[in-house]
Design a protein around this motif. Structure first.
Motif, PDB file in Angstrom:
ATOM      1  N   ASN A  65      76.573  -4.586  46.932  1.00  0.00           N
ATOM      2  CA  ASN A  65      77.232  -3.775  45.932  1.00  0.00           C
ATOM      3  C   ASN A  65      78.565  -3.259  46.481  1.00  0.00           C
ATOM      4  O   ASN A  65      78.593  -2.615  47.530  1.00  0.00           O
ATOM      5  CB  ASN A  65      76.305  -2.606  45.571  1.00  0.00           C
ATOM      6  N   PRO A  66      79.679  -3.489  45.783  1.00  0.00           N
ATOM      7  CA  PRO A  66      80.966  -3.007  46.286  1.00  0.00           C
ATOM      8  C   PRO A  66      81.049  -1.485  46.349  1.00  0.00           C
ATOM      9  O   PRO A  66      81.895  -0.948  47.067  1.00  0.00           O
ATOM     10  CB  PRO A  66      81.982  -3.583  45.293  1.00  0.00           C
ATOM     11  N   ASP A  67      80.176  -0.792  45.622  1.00  0.00           N
ATOM     12  CA  ASP A  67      80.198   0.673  45.651  1.00  0.00           C
ATOM     13  C   ASP A  67      79.880   1.217  47.037  1.00  0.00           C
ATOM     14  O   ASP A  67      80.144   2.385  47.322  1.00  0.00           O
ATOM     15  CB  ASP A  67      79.229   1.256  44.628  1.00  0.00           C
ATOM     16  N   TRP A 110      84.425   3.895  46.284  1.00  0.00           N
ATOM     17  CA  TRP A 110      84.921   2.685  45.643  1.00  0.00           C
ATOM     18  C   TRP A 110      85.004   2.796  44.117  1.00  0.00           C
ATOM     19  O   TRP A 110      86.009   2.366  43.535  1.00  0.00           O
ATOM     20  CB  TRP A 110      84.108   1.465  46.060  1.00  0.00           C
ATOM     21  N   ARG A 133      88.466   1.922  42.511  1.00  0.00           N
ATOM     22  CA  ARG A 133      88.547   0.778  41.590  1.00  0.00           C
ATOM     23  C   ARG A 133      89.188   1.206  40.269  1.00  0.00           C
ATOM     24  O   ARG A 133      90.057   0.512  39.741  1.00  0.00           O
ATOM     25  CB  ARG A 133      87.145   0.213  41.356  1.00  0.00           C
ATOM     26  N   ALA A 152      82.491  -8.413  47.744  1.00  0.00           N
ATOM     27  CA  ALA A 152      82.290  -8.019  46.346  1.00  0.00           C
ATOM     28  C   ALA A 152      83.476  -7.209  45.830  1.00  0.00           C
ATOM     29  O   ALA A 152      83.889  -7.366  44.672  1.00  0.00           O
ATOM     30  CB  ALA A 152      80.990  -7.227  46.202  1.00  0.00           C
ATOM     31  N   ALA A 153      84.049  -6.346  46.681  1.00  0.00           N
ATOM     32  CA  ALA A 153      85.226  -5.577  46.273  1.00  0.00           C
ATOM     33  C   ALA A 153      86.408  -6.511  46.020  1.00  0.00           C
ATOM     34  O   ALA A 153      87.145  -6.349  45.037  1.00  0.00           O
ATOM     35  CB  ALA A 153      85.560  -4.537  47.329  1.00  0.00           C
ATOM     36  N   ASP A 169      86.233  -9.609  45.085  1.00  0.00           N
ATOM     37  CA  ASP A 169      85.959 -10.328  43.837  1.00  0.00           C
ATOM     38  C   ASP A 169      86.311  -9.478  42.619  1.00  0.00           C
ATOM     39  O   ASP A 169      86.867  -9.982  41.638  1.00  0.00           O
ATOM     40  CB  ASP A 169      84.493 -10.764  43.785  1.00  0.00           C
ATOM     41  N   GLU A 170      86.001  -8.189  42.677  1.00  0.00           N
ATOM     42  CA  GLU A 170      86.341  -7.299  41.557  1.00  0.00           C
ATOM     43  C   GLU A 170      87.860  -7.205  41.372  1.00  0.00           C
ATOM     44  O   GLU A 170      88.355  -7.269  40.249  1.00  0.00           O
ATOM     45  CB  GLU A 170      85.763  -5.905  41.783  1.00  0.00           C
ATOM     46  N   LEU A 171      88.578  -7.062  42.476  1.00  0.00           N
ATOM     47  CA  LEU A 171      90.028  -6.942  42.380  1.00  0.00           C
ATOM     48  C   LEU A 171      90.684  -8.245  41.935  1.00  0.00           C
ATOM     49  O   LEU A 171      91.660  -8.232  41.190  1.00  0.00           O
ATOM     50  CB  LEU A 171      90.603  -6.481  43.713  1.00  0.00           C
ATOM     51  N   ALA A 210      89.329 -10.383  39.922  1.00  0.00           N
ATOM     52  CA  ALA A 210      89.073 -10.450  38.483  1.00  0.00           C
ATOM     53  C   ALA A 210      90.053  -9.577  37.698  1.00  0.00           C
ATOM     54  O   ALA A 210      90.392  -9.891  36.553  1.00  0.00           O
ATOM     55  CB  ALA A 210      87.626 -10.049  38.182  1.00  0.00           C
ATOM     56  N   MET A 211      90.525  -8.493  38.308  1.00  0.00           N
ATOM     57  CA  MET A 211      91.528  -7.638  37.661  1.00  0.00           C
ATOM     58  C   MET A 211      92.899  -8.308  37.634  1.00  0.00           C
ATOM     59  O   MET A 211      93.750  -7.942  36.824  1.00  0.00           O
ATOM     60  CB  MET A 211      91.670  -6.309  38.414  1.00  0.00           C
TER      61      MET A 211
END
Length: 152
Positions: free
Chosen positions: A2-4, A55, A59, A87-88, A90-92, A94-95
């Motif tokens: 989990n990126p959190d 995070w 984010r 994972a972090a 990957d989230e960025l 996607a942004m």
């Protein structure tokens, strides 16, 4: 992971020098096993949760900065050691952010898994790679030059 759980130690909200060719935010992660005497972030050496923003908050802040920033660069400590970093990233991605990384190359297998997610890597080579004894003295640990060679 989990990126959190990312161990954010700090944030430089704007940098024109930490990610070549990009206007970026620099995110500092907690933890590094090396003890270089000239480290500019010695407070980031111990592993732990980090004293920076969590995070989810970071984010959300980065989502609001889209269009003002081109990229996000992760530094440390040694960011490759944080299991939540992929994972972090990957989230960025996607942004729509370009992604960079500052590393000392001490975890080549982890770096290898991160490379497809990255647009730029800054590798901080601590000593000439043909002088393992000097590298050991600088980092305070034995055998690191082998990992740096593999990372290169």
């Amino acid at each position: 992971m989990n990126p959190d759980a990312l161990a954010v130690a700090g944030l430089q909200p704007f940098s024109s020098v930490d990610f070549p060719g990009r206007l970026a935010a620099a995110v500092f992660l907690q933890g590094c096993p090396w003890r270089c005497g000239y480290c500019h972030n010695p407070s980031l050496q111990p592993r732990g949760a980090g004293a920076g923003p969590r995070w989810p908050e970071l984010r959300a802040w980065l989502a609001r900065r889209l269009g003002r920033l081109d990229g996000v660069v992760f530094s440390g400590g040694e960011p490759t050691l944080d299991p939540a970093l992929p994972a972090a990233l990957d989230e960025l991605r996607a942004m729509g952010y370009a992604l960079g990384l500052h590393t000392a190359g001490l975890a080549p297998r982890r770096l290898c898994t991160l490379l497809p997610r990255l647009d730029w890597v800054g590798l901080d080579v601590k000593a000439p790679l043909d002088d393992a004894a000097l590298h050991d003295r600088i980092t305070g640990l034995r055998g690191g030059v082998k990992a740096v060679r593999e990372s290169l």
